[in-house]
Design an enzyme around this catalytic site. Sequence first.
Site, mmCIF file in Angstrom:
data_model
loop_
_atom_site.group_PDB
_atom_site.id
_atom_site.type_symbol
_atom_site.label_atom_id
_atom_site.label_comp_id
_atom_site.label_asym_id
_atom_site.label_seq_id
_atom_site.Cartn_x
_atom_site.Cartn_y
_atom_site.Cartn_z
ATOM 1 N N THR A 125 -3.506 4.315 1.420
ATOM 2 C CA THR A 125 -2.207 4.410 2.088
ATOM 3 C C THR A 125 -1.242 5.303 1.307
ATOM 4 O O THR A 125 -1.350 5.422 0.080
ATOM 5 C CB THR A 125 -1.599 2.993 2.229
ATOM 6 O OG1 THR A 125 -0.240 3.106 2.635
ATOM 7 C CG2 THR A 125 -1.643 2.219 0.922
ATOM 8 N N ASP A 126 -0.281 5.861 2.033
ATOM 9 C CA ASP A 126 0.757 6.673 1.360
ATOM 10 C C ASP A 126 1.630 5.810 0.455
ATOM 11 O O ASP A 126 2.337 6.334 -0.412
ATOM 12 C CB ASP A 126 1.619 7.425 2.388
ATOM 13 C CG ASP A 126 2.346 6.534 3.388
ATOM 14 O OD1 ASP A 126 2.162 5.299 3.351
ATOM 15 O OD2 ASP A 126 3.098 7.084 4.221
ATOM 16 N N GLU A 127 1.577 4.476 0.650
ATOM 17 C CA GLU A 127 2.447 3.602 -0.151
ATOM 18 C C GLU A 127 2.088 3.620 -1.632
ATOM 19 O O GLU A 127 2.879 3.170 -2.455
ATOM 20 C CB GLU A 127 2.411 2.161 0.387
ATOM 21 C CG GLU A 127 2.983 2.076 1.781
ATOM 22 C CD GLU A 127 3.386 0.687 2.232
ATOM 23 O OE1 GLU A 127 3.581 -0.198 1.386
ATOM 24 O OE2 GLU A 127 3.509 0.500 3.447
ATOM 25 N N TYR A 153 1.385 -5.394 -2.376
ATOM 26 C CA TYR A 153 0.424 -4.735 -1.482
ATOM 27 C C TYR A 153 0.083 -3.336 -1.996
ATOM 28 O O TYR A 153 -1.091 -2.993 -2.188
ATOM 29 C CB TYR A 153 0.986 -4.652 -0.051
ATOM 30 C CG TYR A 153 0.266 -3.630 0.815
ATOM 31 C CD1 TYR A 153 -1.039 -3.865 1.252
ATOM 32 C CD2 TYR A 153 0.866 -2.413 1.161
ATOM 33 C CE1 TYR A 153 -1.722 -2.917 2.019
ATOM 34 C CE2 TYR A 153 0.199 -1.477 1.919
ATOM 35 C CZ TYR A 153 -1.092 -1.721 2.349
ATOM 36 O OH TYR A 153 -1.766 -0.785 3.095
ATOM 37 N N LYS A 157 -3.492 -1.722 -3.461
ATOM 38 C CA LYS A 157 -4.187 -0.566 -2.879
ATOM 39 C C LYS A 157 -4.352 0.533 -3.935
ATOM 40 O O LYS A 157 -5.395 1.192 -4.009
ATOM 41 C CB LYS A 157 -3.407 -0.017 -1.666
ATOM 42 C CG LYS A 157 -3.349 -0.932 -0.455
ATOM 43 C CD LYS A 157 -4.709 -1.180 0.188
ATOM 44 C CE LYS A 157 -5.278 0.016 0.905
ATOM 45 N NZ LYS A 157 -6.546 -0.311 1.615
HETATM 46 P P1 NAD Z 1 -5.119 -5.080 9.692
HETATM 47 O O1 NAD Z 1 -4.418 -6.111 8.875
HETATM 48 O O2 NAD Z 1 -4.771 -4.916 11.120
HETATM 49 O O3 NAD Z 1 -6.700 -5.347 9.631
HETATM 50 C C1 NAD Z 1 -7.356 -5.720 8.452
HETATM 51 C C2 NAD Z 1 -8.744 -6.248 8.836
HETATM 52 O O4 NAD Z 1 -9.431 -6.572 7.610
HETATM 53 C C3 NAD Z 1 -8.711 -7.533 9.673
HETATM 54 O O5 NAD Z 1 -9.625 -7.448 10.731
HETATM 55 C C4 NAD Z 1 -9.111 -8.628 8.680
HETATM 56 O O6 NAD Z 1 -9.796 -9.715 9.300
HETATM 57 C C5 NAD Z 1 -10.039 -7.846 7.760
HETATM 58 N N1 NAD Z 1 -10.127 -8.469 6.426
HETATM 59 C C6 NAD Z 1 -9.099 -8.895 5.632
HETATM 60 N N2 NAD Z 1 -9.583 -9.446 4.505
HETATM 61 C C7 NAD Z 1 -10.946 -9.349 4.577
HETATM 62 C C8 NAD Z 1 -12.013 -9.724 3.707
HETATM 63 N N3 NAD Z 1 -11.778 -10.326 2.527
HETATM 64 N N4 NAD Z 1 -13.282 -9.461 4.088
HETATM 65 C C9 NAD Z 1 -13.545 -8.852 5.287
HETATM 66 N N5 NAD Z 1 -12.583 -8.499 6.158
HETATM 67 C C10 NAD Z 1 -11.299 -8.735 5.798
HETATM 68 O O7 NAD Z 1 -4.924 -3.731 8.876
HETATM 69 P P2 NAD Z 1 -4.772 -2.223 9.402
HETATM 70 O O8 NAD Z 1 -3.348 -1.942 9.652
HETATM 71 O O9 NAD Z 1 -5.796 -1.967 10.446
HETATM 72 O O10 NAD Z 1 -5.173 -1.445 8.070
HETATM 73 C C11 NAD Z 1 -6.532 -1.098 7.800
HETATM 74 C C12 NAD Z 1 -6.611 -0.349 6.489
HETATM 75 O O11 NAD Z 1 -5.814 0.829 6.562
HETATM 76 C C13 NAD Z 1 -6.068 -1.135 5.296
HETATM 77 O O12 NAD Z 1 -6.898 -0.878 4.196
HETATM 78 C C14 NAD Z 1 -4.669 -0.573 5.066
HETATM 79 O O13 NAD Z 1 -4.317 -0.672 3.719
HETATM 80 C C15 NAD Z 1 -4.877 0.875 5.508
HETATM 81 N N6 NAD Z 1 -3.685 1.565 6.034
HETATM 82 C C16 NAD Z 1 -2.952 1.021 7.055
HETATM 83 C C17 NAD Z 1 -1.887 1.736 7.584
HETATM 84 C C18 NAD Z 1 -1.066 1.198 8.728
HETATM 85 O O14 NAD Z 1 -0.070 1.814 9.104
HETATM 86 N N7 NAD Z 1 -1.428 0.088 9.344
HETATM 87 C C19 NAD Z 1 -1.555 2.992 7.058
HETATM 88 C C20 NAD Z 1 -2.325 3.519 5.999
HETATM 89 C C21 NAD Z 1 -3.398 2.793 5.520
HETATM 90 O O1 TDX Z 2 10.691 -7.121 11.334
HETATM 91 C C1 TDX Z 2 10.699 -6.034 10.731
HETATM 92 N N1 TDX Z 2 11.871 -5.347 10.591
HETATM 93 C C2 TDX Z 2 11.978 -4.170 9.905
HETATM 94 O O2 TDX Z 2 13.070 -3.588 9.804
HETATM 95 C C3 TDX Z 2 9.507 -5.449 10.152
HETATM 96 C C4 TDX Z 2 8.174 -6.148 10.287
HETATM 97 C C5 TDX Z 2 9.612 -4.251 9.482
HETATM 98 N N2 TDX Z 2 10.817 -3.630 9.342
HETATM 99 C C6 TDX Z 2 10.873 -2.345 8.595
HETATM 100 C C7 TDX Z 2 10.234 -2.360 7.218
HETATM 101 C C8 TDX Z 2 9.721 -0.938 7.072
HETATM 102 O O3 TDX Z 2 10.755 -0.096 6.585
HETATM 103 O O4 TDX Z 2 10.120 -1.396 9.355
HETATM 104 C C9 TDX Z 2 9.387 -0.508 8.498
HETATM 105 C C10 TDX Z 2 7.912 -0.617 8.838
HETATM 106 O O5 TDX Z 2 7.477 -1.903 8.431
HETATM 107 P P1 TDX Z 2 5.956 -2.379 8.587
HETATM 108 O O6 TDX Z 2 5.553 -2.225 10.009
HETATM 109 O O7 TDX Z 2 5.836 -3.712 7.933
HETATM 110 O O8 TDX Z 2 5.172 -1.240 7.781
HETATM 111 P P2 TDX Z 2 5.271 -0.708 6.265
HETATM 112 O O9 TDX Z 2 5.874 -1.711 5.368
HETATM 113 O O10 TDX Z 2 5.903 0.652 6.315
HETATM 114 O O11 TDX Z 2 3.700 -0.597 5.896
HETATM 115 C C11 TDX Z 2 2.766 -0.049 6.865
HETATM 116 O O12 TDX Z 2 2.463 1.292 6.565
HETATM 117 C C12 TDX Z 2 1.653 1.553 5.452
HETATM 118 C C13 TDX Z 2 1.492 -0.872 6.932
HETATM 119 O O13 TDX Z 2 1.803 -2.231 7.223
HETATM 120 C C14 TDX Z 2 0.700 -0.755 5.662
HETATM 121 O O14 TDX Z 2 -0.529 -1.476 5.777
HETATM 122 C C15 TDX Z 2 0.400 0.715 5.437
HETATM 123 O O15 TDX Z 2 -0.272 0.901 4.230
#
Ligand code: NAD
Ligand code: TDX
Length: 339
Positions: A125-127, A153, A157
């Site tokens: 992730t970019d985080e 988190y 990562k």
């Molecule tokens: P998500 O939370 O929707 O899904 C995570 C999945 O992993 C779920 O299906 C969960 O059951 C499974 N999981 C969790 N713990 C586990 C374990 N111990 N063993 C097996 N399975 C397990 O997450 P997402 O948003 O789809 O993110 C997927 C990946 O992408 C993550 O690694 C996250 O860090 C990365 N990522 C997410 C975003 C975003 O914006 N959502 C952006 C950049 C990177």
């Molecule tokens: O209720 C809310 N109100 C609010 O203002 C929530 C849930 C979030 N926010 C804000 C927090 C953040 O600035 O919105 C922004 C986005 O929040 P999230 O959806 O929780 O995402 P973020 O914290 O940016 O992280 C996401 O992007 C990077 C994903 O959850 C991560 O898994 C990924 O790595």
Amino acid sequence: MTIIVTGGAGFIGSNFVRYMLKKYPLYRIVCIDKLTYAGNLSTLSDCLGSENFRFCKTDICDRAEIFSVFEEEKPDIVVNFAAESHVDRSIEDPEVFLTTNILGTQVLMDASREYGVKRYHQVSTDEVYGDLPLDRPDLFFTESTPIHTSSPYSASKASADLLVLAYHRTFGLPVTISRCSNNYGPYHFPEKLIPLMIANALSDKPLPVYGEGLNVRDWLYVEDHCKAIDLILHGGTVGEVYNIGGHNEMKNIDIVRLICKELGKPESLITYVTDRKGHDMRYAIDPAKISAELGWQPETMFADGIKLTIRWYLDNKDWWQDIISGEYRNYYDKMYKNR
Ligand code: NAD
Ligand code: TDX
């Protein structure tokens, strides 16, 4: 070609499974997922009947189980999406983030070494780069920006990323890492900003914006992320990190206002609540490397992607209403009641 996709019952993983099954009908896709609160088998219901798809309900931290799946499948490629992914939960309870995100990655890489996997891809992730100031729009994250994390988190990562690079250097494991910006699209779990605001607005509930809503995120349609990972698997250079992002920076408050407008809901639903601890101000990815080396470009512009996403949540109410009526309700009350 057999690909193990971990976390394939979650948001991005399920979109990736669907994308790969459609694009490569001759590949075998094996999904490993523990089905935590964030994983849902109904998310994969249209894939479960495919002949070239297998689902294993397995924890990536369970060494014996993971080795047994690798023994049976002898995968060519492993793509690790499995993670605890919600920043707010990591602030409440960091431990499971360290266990799954770091130790789970180690187990998968040990199995990948043992079974001679040709590519281990870590979805990061970019985080991991921390945040950028709002008054320096000229600054972007490149692959050489130092790791500088804010939340448990992002620290978990980043730790996993360091371990992945260590396995490459020390053991010669053929790894790649991608670091993507915020995704949005179908099957996004309703605890995250965009689906939470859509679900609340549809029920005329308050829209909880943290702080002043001025934090900036760089949004990418989930299918564009899947395409980028596909390109890295097939053409990326082993040992390299690739940033993925579409230069689409938006303030949180502007996203929430847009959702109100699209759904015909009043902005009076917007409620400013206590800020997230350690809240990152701005994320902004420079995707020059993946564009130049692999020809990746985002294809879905935000103006279209957000409409597609809202349409999907309107057409798939059963999927998210099931989720928000269960255990998630306790989480919501705990996080937002007295905020
Ligand atoms: P998500 O939370 O929707 O899904 C995570 C999945 O992993 C779920 O299906 C969960 O059951 C499974 N999981 C969790 N713990 C586990 C374990 N111990 N063993 C097996 N399975 C397990 O997450 P997402 O948003 O789809 O993110 C997927 C990946 O992408 C993550 O690694 C996250 O860090 C990365 N990522 C997410 C975003 C975003 O914006 N959502 C952006 C950049 C990177
Ligand atoms: O209720 C809310 N109100 C609010 O203002 C929530 C849930 C979030 N926010 C804000 C927090 C953040 O600035 O919105 C922004 C986005 O929040 P999230 O959806 O929780 O995402 P973020 O914290 O940016 O992280 C996401 O992007 C990077 C994903 O959850 C991560 O898994 C990924 O790595």
